[in-house]
Design a protein around this motif. Structure first.
Motif, short mmCIF file in Angstrom:
data_model
loop_
_atom_site.label_atom_id
_atom_site.label_comp_id
_atom_site.label_asym_id
_atom_site.label_seq_id
_atom_site.Cartn_x
_atom_site.Cartn_y
_atom_site.Cartn_z
N LYS A 44 0.86 -1.18 0.00
CA LYS A 44 0.00 0.00 0.00
C LYS A 44 0.89 1.24 0.00
O LYS A 44 1.72 1.40 0.90
CB LYS A 44 -0.92 0.00 1.22
N ASN A 45 0.70 2.07 -1.01
CA ASN A 45 1.50 3.30 -1.14
C ASN A 45 3.01 3.02 -1.07
O ASN A 45 3.77 3.76 -0.45
CB ASN A 45 1.12 4.31 -0.05
N GLY A 46 3.40 1.91 -1.70
CA GLY A 46 4.81 1.56 -1.75
C GLY A 46 5.35 0.91 -0.50
O GLY A 46 6.54 0.57 -0.44
N GLN A 47 4.49 0.72 0.53
CA GLN A 47 4.92 0.10 1.78
C GLN A 47 4.35 -1.31 1.89
O GLN A 47 3.24 -1.58 1.43
CB GLN A 47 4.44 0.93 2.98
N PRO A 52 -1.59 -10.07 10.41
CA PRO A 52 -1.38 -11.39 11.01
C PRO A 52 -2.60 -12.29 10.87
O PRO A 52 -3.74 -11.81 10.80
CB PRO A 52 -1.10 -11.06 12.48
N CYS A 53 -2.36 -13.59 10.82
CA CYS A 53 -3.45 -14.56 10.72
C CYS A 53 -4.41 -14.37 11.89
O CYS A 53 -4.00 -14.22 13.05
CB CYS A 53 -2.88 -15.98 10.75
N ALA A 54 -5.72 -14.40 11.59
CA ALA A 54 -6.79 -14.32 12.59
C ALA A 54 -6.74 -13.04 13.41
O ALA A 54 -7.22 -13.01 14.54
CB ALA A 54 -6.75 -15.54 13.51
N GLU A 55 -6.17 -11.96 12.86
CA GLU A 55 -6.15 -10.68 13.55
C GLU A 55 -6.58 -9.58 12.58
O GLU A 55 -6.49 -9.73 11.37
CB GLU A 55 -4.74 -10.35 14.07
N ARG A 56 -7.04 -8.48 13.14
CA ARG A 56 -7.40 -7.32 12.33
C ARG A 56 -6.31 -6.26 12.34
O ARG A 56 -6.35 -5.32 11.54
CB ARG A 56 -8.71 -6.70 12.85
N ALA A 57 -5.35 -6.39 13.23
CA ALA A 57 -4.27 -5.42 13.31
C ALA A 57 -3.41 -5.50 12.06
O ALA A 57 -3.32 -6.54 11.40
CB ALA A 57 -3.42 -5.68 14.55
N THR A 58 -2.77 -4.41 11.73
CA THR A 58 -1.84 -4.38 10.60
C THR A 58 -0.52 -3.77 11.06
O THR A 58 -0.49 -2.94 11.98
CB THR A 58 -2.39 -3.56 9.42
N TYR A 59 0.56 -4.19 10.43
CA TYR A 59 1.89 -3.70 10.76
C TYR A 59 2.62 -3.33 9.47
O TYR A 59 2.57 -4.07 8.49
CB TYR A 59 2.70 -4.77 11.51
N GLN A 60 3.27 -2.21 9.51
CA GLN A 60 4.16 -1.86 8.41
C GLN A 60 5.46 -2.63 8.57
O GLN A 60 6.04 -2.66 9.66
CB GLN A 60 4.43 -0.36 8.40
N LEU A 61 5.92 -3.26 7.50
CA LEU A 61 7.13 -4.08 7.58
C LEU A 61 8.36 -3.24 7.29
O LEU A 61 8.42 -2.53 6.28
CB LEU A 61 7.05 -5.24 6.58
N SER A 96 5.83 6.18 13.58
CA SER A 96 6.49 7.47 13.72
C SER A 96 5.56 8.56 14.25
O SER A 96 6.01 9.59 14.75
CB SER A 96 7.08 7.91 12.38
N SER A 97 4.24 8.36 14.14
CA SER A 97 3.27 9.31 14.67
C SER A 97 2.10 8.56 15.28
O SER A 97 1.98 7.33 15.13
CB SER A 97 2.77 10.24 13.56
N ALA A 98 1.23 9.29 15.97
CA ALA A 98 0.13 8.65 16.70
C ALA A 98 -0.83 7.93 15.76
O ALA A 98 -1.44 6.92 16.15
CB ALA A 98 -0.62 9.69 17.53
N ASP A 99 -1.01 8.43 14.53
CA ASP A 99 -1.98 7.82 13.62
C ASP A 99 -1.34 6.86 12.61
O ASP A 99 -2.02 6.36 11.72
CB ASP A 99 -2.76 8.91 12.88
N SER A 100 -0.05 6.62 12.73
CA SER A 100 0.61 5.69 11.81
C SER A 100 0.58 4.28 12.40
O SER A 100 0.52 4.10 13.61
CB SER A 100 2.05 6.12 11.55
N PRO A 101 0.58 3.25 11.54
CA PRO A 101 0.49 1.87 12.03
C PRO A 101 1.75 1.45 12.79
O PRO A 101 2.82 2.03 12.60
CB PRO A 101 0.32 1.05 10.75
N ARG A 102 1.58 0.46 13.65
CA ARG A 102 2.75 -0.10 14.30
C ARG A 102 3.63 -0.77 13.25
O ARG A 102 3.17 -1.11 12.15
CB ARG A 102 2.35 -1.10 15.38
N GLN A 103 4.88 -0.98 13.61
CA GLN A 103 5.84 -1.50 12.64
C GLN A 103 6.45 -2.80 13.16
O GLN A 103 6.63 -2.98 14.37
CB GLN A 103 6.95 -0.47 12.40
N LEU A 104 6.74 -3.69 12.25
CA LEU A 104 7.48 -4.91 12.57
C LEU A 104 8.83 -4.82 11.87
O LEU A 104 8.90 -4.84 10.64
CB LEU A 104 6.72 -6.16 12.10
#
Length: 225
Positions: A44-47, A52-61, A96-104
């Protein structure tokens, strides 16, 4: 004793002060621990984004130091519109900001594939190691009880085995049961399946009754290292 008593009383406030400093000092930061996570990888947008399986959370790799994950994932995504399946290890970080996704931050790539079972793979949780190859096709599934050898046009064989850990981080798995002389060598080197394009973290060499076959392999859920 009457002389020492005022000295003792004078020292006591110093100890009390040290205790107060310890009480209000900042706690030591908790050690960062790595996690192994499986899920779907999309772009998404180059990222690269992991769900994760069986989760709704998303992580930027965030790619591992050599950057191979990003290069390999984007190449596979060019050939298929569907998300990839990834089996990864890394450390979770805040965005990097409050509204950005967590990162792995990825430290190890176990498996990256565009074909075959991913989150729906029921065998994964029961496996120590899986290895396979093509031309001729073969597959070996290994758990704590034994190994199962599958070959094209032949019935599956369940066999006992011995495993030896090698100095380079690889392993040797062998058996002489049922009239077969089998030895599977696994090396910690990235391997790409010649037919599916799946990328795995182990290179496999199978020696079976004098014949040498090549393939790839990866750790199942029972070998979390």
């Amino acid at each position: 004793m009457s002389v020492l008593r005022p000295l003792v009383l004078a020292v006591l406030p110093l100890f009390a002060g040290c205790q107060m400093l310890n009480l209000f000092s900042a706690p030591a930061p908790a050690p960062v621990s790595e996690q192994r996570i499986q899920g779907e990888i999309s772009q998404k947008n180059g990222q690269l984004i992991l769900t994760p399986c069986a989760e709704r959370a998303t992580y930027q790799l965030l790619s591992e130091p050599n950057g191979m994950l990003t290069e390999q994932a984007k190449r596979l995504l060019e050939d298929t519109p569907a998300p990839l399946f990834g089996d990864l290890r890394g450390t979770l970080e805040n965005g990097s900001s409050a509204d950005s996704p967590r990162q792995l931050r990825v430290t190890r790539l176990y498996r990256l594939q565009a074909e075959g079972p991913g989150c729906s793979d029921r065998n994964f949780r029961h496996l120590l190691i899986r290895a396979h190859g093509n031309e001729p096709g073969w597959n070996i599934n290994i758990n704590n009880k034994g190994l199962v050898l599958e070959r094209m046009g032949q019935p599956a064989l369940a066999l006992p085995y011995l495993e030896e850990q090698l100095p380079d981080g690889g392993s040797s798995i062998s058996t002489d049961a049922d009239g077969l002389k089998l030895e599977l060598w696994l090396s910690p080197q990235s391997c790409t399946d010649s037919m599916s394009g799946t990328i795995e973290h182990l290179t496999a060499v199978l020696q079976l009754n004098g014949e040498t076959l090549h393939g790839c392999g990866s750790y199942g859920a029972l070998r979390n290292q």
